[in-house]
Design a protein around this motif. Structure first.
Motif, PDB file in Angstrom:
ATOM      1  N   PHE A 191      -3.152  -5.186   2.099  1.00  0.00           N
ATOM      2  CA  PHE A 191      -2.809  -4.587   3.383  1.00  0.00           C
ATOM      3  C   PHE A 191      -3.650  -5.142   4.535  1.00  0.00           C
ATOM      4  O   PHE A 191      -3.124  -5.378   5.620  1.00  0.00           O
ATOM      5  CB  PHE A 191      -2.970  -3.067   3.316  1.00  0.00           C
ATOM      6  CG  PHE A 191      -1.848  -2.370   2.613  1.00  0.00           C
ATOM      7  CD1 PHE A 191      -0.732  -1.929   3.302  1.00  0.00           C
ATOM      8  CD2 PHE A 191      -1.894  -2.154   1.243  1.00  0.00           C
ATOM      9  CE1 PHE A 191       0.310  -1.281   2.659  1.00  0.00           C
ATOM     10  CE2 PHE A 191      -0.866  -1.512   0.581  1.00  0.00           C
ATOM     11  CZ  PHE A 191       0.249  -1.076   1.288  1.00  0.00           C
ATOM     12  N   PHE A 192      -4.957  -5.328   4.275  1.00  0.00           N
ATOM     13  CA  PHE A 192      -5.854  -5.656   5.389  1.00  0.00           C
ATOM     14  C   PHE A 192      -6.657  -6.946   5.189  1.00  0.00           C
ATOM     15  O   PHE A 192      -7.417  -7.326   6.078  1.00  0.00           O
ATOM     16  CB  PHE A 192      -6.816  -4.484   5.632  1.00  0.00           C
ATOM     17  CG  PHE A 192      -6.131  -3.183   5.911  1.00  0.00           C
ATOM     18  CD1 PHE A 192      -5.430  -2.985   7.099  1.00  0.00           C
ATOM     19  CD2 PHE A 192      -6.140  -2.155   4.979  1.00  0.00           C
ATOM     20  CE1 PHE A 192      -4.784  -1.777   7.350  1.00  0.00           C
ATOM     21  CE2 PHE A 192      -5.494  -0.956   5.216  1.00  0.00           C
ATOM     22  CZ  PHE A 192      -4.811  -0.768   6.408  1.00  0.00           C
ATOM     23  N   GLU A 203      -8.211   2.392   8.750  1.00  0.00           N
ATOM     24  CA  GLU A 203      -7.571   1.673   7.650  1.00  0.00           C
ATOM     25  C   GLU A 203      -7.534   2.524   6.377  1.00  0.00           C
ATOM     26  O   GLU A 203      -6.527   2.555   5.666  1.00  0.00           O
ATOM     27  CB  GLU A 203      -8.325   0.367   7.377  1.00  0.00           C
ATOM     28  CG  GLU A 203      -8.211  -0.652   8.513  1.00  0.00           C
ATOM     29  CD  GLU A 203      -9.189  -1.798   8.371  1.00  0.00           C
ATOM     30  OE1 GLU A 203      -8.963  -2.857   8.986  1.00  0.00           O
ATOM     31  OE2 GLU A 203     -10.214  -1.634   7.648  1.00  0.00           O
ATOM     32  N   SER A 218       4.501   3.004   3.342  1.00  0.00           N
ATOM     33  CA  SER A 218       3.861   1.706   3.553  1.00  0.00           C
ATOM     34  C   SER A 218       4.146   1.231   4.969  1.00  0.00           C
ATOM     35  O   SER A 218       5.287   1.302   5.427  1.00  0.00           O
ATOM     36  CB  SER A 218       4.388   0.670   2.561  1.00  0.00           C
ATOM     37  OG  SER A 218       3.989  -0.639   2.957  1.00  0.00           O
ATOM     38  N   PHE A 220       4.482  -1.638   5.965  1.00  0.00           N
ATOM     39  CA  PHE A 220       5.402  -2.774   5.922  1.00  0.00           C
ATOM     40  C   PHE A 220       6.854  -2.308   5.780  1.00  0.00           C
ATOM     41  O   PHE A 220       7.779  -3.056   6.081  1.00  0.00           O
ATOM     42  CB  PHE A 220       5.033  -3.705   4.753  1.00  0.00           C
ATOM     43  CG  PHE A 220       3.686  -4.326   4.900  1.00  0.00           C
ATOM     44  CD1 PHE A 220       3.441  -5.297   5.855  1.00  0.00           C
ATOM     45  CD2 PHE A 220       2.627  -3.930   4.087  1.00  0.00           C
ATOM     46  CE1 PHE A 220       2.190  -5.874   6.000  1.00  0.00           C
ATOM     47  CE2 PHE A 220       1.375  -4.495   4.223  1.00  0.00           C
ATOM     48  CZ  PHE A 220       1.151  -5.469   5.187  1.00  0.00           C
ATOM     49  N   LEU A 223       6.407   1.665   9.751  1.00  0.00           N
ATOM     50  CA  LEU A 223       5.155   1.888  10.456  1.00  0.00           C
ATOM     51  C   LEU A 223       5.100   3.299  11.052  1.00  0.00           C
ATOM     52  O   LEU A 223       4.033   3.924  11.069  1.00  0.00           O
ATOM     53  CB  LEU A 223       4.985   0.847  11.572  1.00  0.00           C
ATOM     54  CG  LEU A 223       3.650   0.890  12.337  1.00  0.00           C
ATOM     55  CD1 LEU A 223       2.467   0.705  11.385  1.00  0.00           C
ATOM     56  CD2 LEU A 223       3.624  -0.173  13.433  1.00  0.00           C
ATOM     57  N   THR A 257      -4.674  -4.380  11.849  1.00  0.00           N
ATOM     58  CA  THR A 257      -4.043  -5.678  11.593  1.00  0.00           C
ATOM     59  C   THR A 257      -3.632  -5.745  10.133  1.00  0.00           C
ATOM     60  O   THR A 257      -4.482  -5.630   9.245  1.00  0.00           O
ATOM     61  CB  THR A 257      -5.016  -6.843  11.912  1.00  0.00           C
ATOM     62  OG1 THR A 257      -5.420  -6.748  13.283  1.00  0.00           O
ATOM     63  CG2 THR A 257      -4.341  -8.179  11.656  1.00  0.00           C
ATOM     64  N   PHE A 258      -2.359  -5.923   9.902  1.00  0.00           N
ATOM     65  CA  PHE A 258      -1.844  -5.953   8.532  1.00  0.00           C
ATOM     66  C   PHE A 258      -1.632  -7.402   8.085  1.00  0.00           C
ATOM     67  O   PHE A 258      -1.155  -8.241   8.846  1.00  0.00           O
ATOM     68  CB  PHE A 258      -0.530  -5.166   8.446  1.00  0.00           C
ATOM     69  CG  PHE A 258      -0.661  -3.738   8.876  1.00  0.00           C
ATOM     70  CD1 PHE A 258      -1.294  -2.808   8.061  1.00  0.00           C
ATOM     71  CD2 PHE A 258      -0.179  -3.319  10.105  1.00  0.00           C
ATOM     72  CE1 PHE A 258      -1.422  -1.489   8.453  1.00  0.00           C
ATOM     73  CE2 PHE A 258      -0.298  -2.002  10.519  1.00  0.00           C
ATOM     74  CZ  PHE A 258      -0.927  -1.076   9.687  1.00  0.00           C
ATOM     75  N   GLY A 260      -0.461  -8.341   4.478  1.00  0.00           N
ATOM     76  CA  GLY A 260       0.724  -8.449   3.624  1.00  0.00           C
ATOM     77  C   GLY A 260       0.703  -9.639   2.692  1.00  0.00           C
ATOM     78  O   GLY A 260       1.744 -10.241   2.406  1.00  0.00           O
TER      79      GLY A 260
END
Length: 686
Positions: A191-192, A203, A218, A220, A223, A257-258, A260
């Motif tokens: 995630f991060f 977070e 999630s 993703f 949001l 900030t993701f 992924g």
């Protein structure tokens, strides 16, 4: 009327007493059953906490080169390596009374039952962290009474045998966060892009909300839902006094900030080498396939990622794409036996067969250094001479005649030294030496040098007709490079289990098996294939790569109809290269025959680039003298070619070369005339 009432009271009393007695019996049985369950749980002891975890493979510099998993990214970390924010957020939203209950929150269970009855559906969960952990460890997620009873039983066993922190640590390392990420560390990385211990409050609150339903919460996937869940968790943390409202507001407004992206997505570095590592784990450390693949091991290997990249790039640019030629390459540190680079073929996806460790191929003339070392032990020296000419060997034991040939049927038709015979790869000299020593000598010497394949007791063995493996030949040459001390090819330095305990560590030291002075003399002889001073009826076999060399190497090339080899070393690195066709097809093209030498020299040069050029250090018991390389005698000032050659002290030649005396007599050197002294100096002398 009064009588009937009394009878009714008596009957009611009987029923009440019966009900009371039955209740007592039921209570007693329940207590006994509960006690029995507890005793049985205690007798069984702690349940195993093993869960599938990714096994990681590390290079010698600590970078991850590979990962083994079953689609579940999971990296076990200790509780103190997880952000306290994530710990608090998880407890607040999943199980506020985690530290006060004994596995079951009865008040919460009752509330969930009432809520489900009112809604006439399953609308509220009451599972504690302990219950969820038990389910994740041992059970499927089907909704049956059997599963619920087993879940309760495993929860009891967990609570009876493990501390709360151990249970919490296990839960945070097994819970599913979606996207293939199991456990806090894998989820944090996905995630991060950071370790679980580095998560901020914002977070952590976002991540703690995902296990409720990754497809819903999630960031993703949604949001908006993820932010809503994060807000709820932060309010819960405020309510449980984990944080204050100001901290919650700051975390809610934190810009996240993701990433992924999973950690270690590139796991195809040195695939042939990784297969070799797995083989060692299985055959030498006796680990089963499941432990290797899913045991959460940390395997610290010997591979040098820079040298591996150089090896793969060198192979890629050296062999024509349309060619079917295959390759096996192994590079080792001769001092430790650590394998630094391995290429088992040109394309792992097309063929995972590892030609560096699995293929058995004829070594050709690369076997000659082992033969000549045995000859040194029997009193031969670099100046020992024998005649090189076309020869047919006949035997008394009814074996057929044997007529070996030199390359291109070229011969000295005269005497040559052993040093020159090695540099020119003279086959007649080799077979004569082999037969003189006794055919079993080379077989025993090969075993001493670590070759495990079966050697045929035949005259042609001196020319490398019995198959060997690339990695074993690299190891054999490393013994010479290491001054006669034997090491074994090592691919694993250390292995740790999922708890960080060391279950294997390499600590074997080099064992002296050769005489160091003879090993040094042999190594110096092997530098001759790159020395034009040893040119004779043909050029030295390393002449085609001399211009590519910037430092001193010892080595030997070898060719058969189906195989091409080049093996050589500097004091700090040895590498062996084989090229050929998988099906043993003859190599007819001169370009195809040159691949091994070109790949070897370019790999060695690039691998050692920027490092100081080290020379071979002479041990005690050796002496170097200048000889005439054509006859092996001590060189004089009149010899047109002089080569500095090492011998075991006491075996160096004592006879001077006289081949050039006639030349000296025919053209005597002019002596300088001394100037005449003036007459006054003569008078003074008088």
């Amino acid at each position: 009327m009064e009588i009937m009432t009394n009878q009714r009271f008596r009957k009611a009393g009987k029923y009440l007493r019966a009900l009371f007695i039955i209740s007592l019996i039921g209570l007693a049985l329940s207590i006994l059953a509960g006690a029995g369950v507890l005793i049985y749980a205690k007798i069984l002891g702690p349940p195993p906490l093993a869960v599938p975890q990714s096994t990681l493979f590390y290079a010698d510099d600590g970078t991850v080169i590979g990962e083994s998993d079953n689609g579940q990214k999971r990296y076990w970390v200790e509780l103190d390596q997880i952000s306290p924010h994530l710990v608090d957020a998880t407890i607040s939203i999943e199980d506020r009374k985690f530290y006060s209950h004994h596995g079951f929150d009865y008040k919460r269970i009752a509330g969930a039952v009432i809520a489900d009855i009112k809604a006439m559906a399953k609308v509220q969960g009451a599972s504690t962290i302990s219950q969820q952990y038990a389910r994740n460890l041992f059970l499927a997620h089907e909704k049956t009474w059997k599963r619920k009873l087993l879940e309760a039983f495993y929860t009891i066993r967990l609570e009876m045998n493990y501390t709360k922190n151990e249970i919490l640590e296990g839960y945070l390392n097994t819970i599913y966060y979606g996207h293939g990420a199991y456990g806090a560390e894998a989820a944090s990385q996905y995630f991060f892009g950071k370790k679980a211990g580095d998560l901020t409050l914002g977070e952590a609150a976002m991540l703690a909300g995902v296990p409720k339903g990754a497809s819903i919460y999630s960031p993703f996937n949604s949001l908006e839902n993820a932010k809503g869940r994060q807000k709820l968790i932060l309010r819960t943390m405020v309510a449980t006094d984990k944080i204050n409202k100001q901290e919650a507001d700051q975390a809610l407004n934190e810009q996240l900030t993701f990433v992924g992206k999973h950690l270690h997505t590139k796991t195809k570095i040195a695939p042939y080498f990784q297969d070799a590592v797995r083989h060692v784990l299985k055959t030498e450390l006796n680990l089963d396939d499941r432990i290797i693949e899913l045991g959460g091991l940390k395997v610290y290997t010997t591979i040098d990622t820079k040298q591996q990249e150089i090896a793969e790039q060198t192979v890629g640019r050296s062999i024509a794409k349309e060619s079917e030629i295959q390759i096996g390459l192994v590079a080792m540190d001769p001092k430790t036996g650590y394998v630094k680079a391995m290429v088992g073929g040109r394309n792992y996806e097309e063929s995972p067969f590892n030609r560096a460790v699995q293929a058995v191929r004829q070594p050709g003339s690369t076997i000659k250094p082992l033969l000549y070392y045995a000859a040194l032990e029997k009193g031969f020296t670099p100046s020992t001479v024998m005649r090189s000419e076309q020869t047919t060997f006949r035997f008394d034991d009814e074996r057929p005649d044997y007529s070996p040939k030199n390359f291109n049927s070229q011969y000295a038709n005269g005497d040559i030294t052993m040093a020159q015979a090695l540099a020119l790869s003279d086959n007649i000299f080799a077979v004569k030496t082999h037969l003189f020593l006794g055919e079993n000598t080379l077989i025993e010497t090969a075993k001493k040098f670590g070759l495990t394949t079966k050697m045929a007791n035949v005259p042609s063995l001196a020319l490398g007709t019995s198959g060997v493996r690339v990695i074993e030949m690299a190891n054999a040459y490393s013994i010479l490079a290491n001054g006669g001390k034997k090491v074994s090819p090592i691919v694993i330095k250390r292995v740790e289990n999922h708890q960080g305990d060391i279950i294997y560590e390499h600590n074997k030291e080099a064992v002296p098996i050769l005489q160091p002075e003879l090993a040094y003399v042999m190594s110096q002889m092997m530098t001759g294939i790159f020395d034009p001073k040893l040119n004779g009826y043909t050029s030295v076999t390393g002449s085609t790569v001399i211009n590519d060399m910037t430092r001193a190497y010892a080595g030997k090339s070898g060719t058969t109809d189906t195989d091409s080899w080049m093996i050589g070393f500097s004091p700090e690195l040895v590498s062996a290269v084989w090229t050929g066709y998988d099906k043993g097809k003859n190599i007819t093209s001169s370009a195809d025959k040159s691949y091994a030498k070109k790949i070897w020299v370019h790999f060695m040069e690039d691998a050692l680039k920027g490092k100081p050029a080290k020379g071979f250090k002479a041990p005690k018991g050796t002496v170097g003298v200048y000889i005439n390389p054509l006859n092996g005698k001590l060189a004089t000032a009149n010899c047109p070619i002089q080569r500095f050659t090492y011998f075991v002290t006491g075996t160096e030649p004592t006879e001077y070369c006289t081949d050039h005396l006639l030349y000296q007599e025919e053209k005597p050197e002019k002596k300088e005339k001394k100037p005449k002294k003036p007459w006054y100096k003569k008078l003074f002398n008088w």
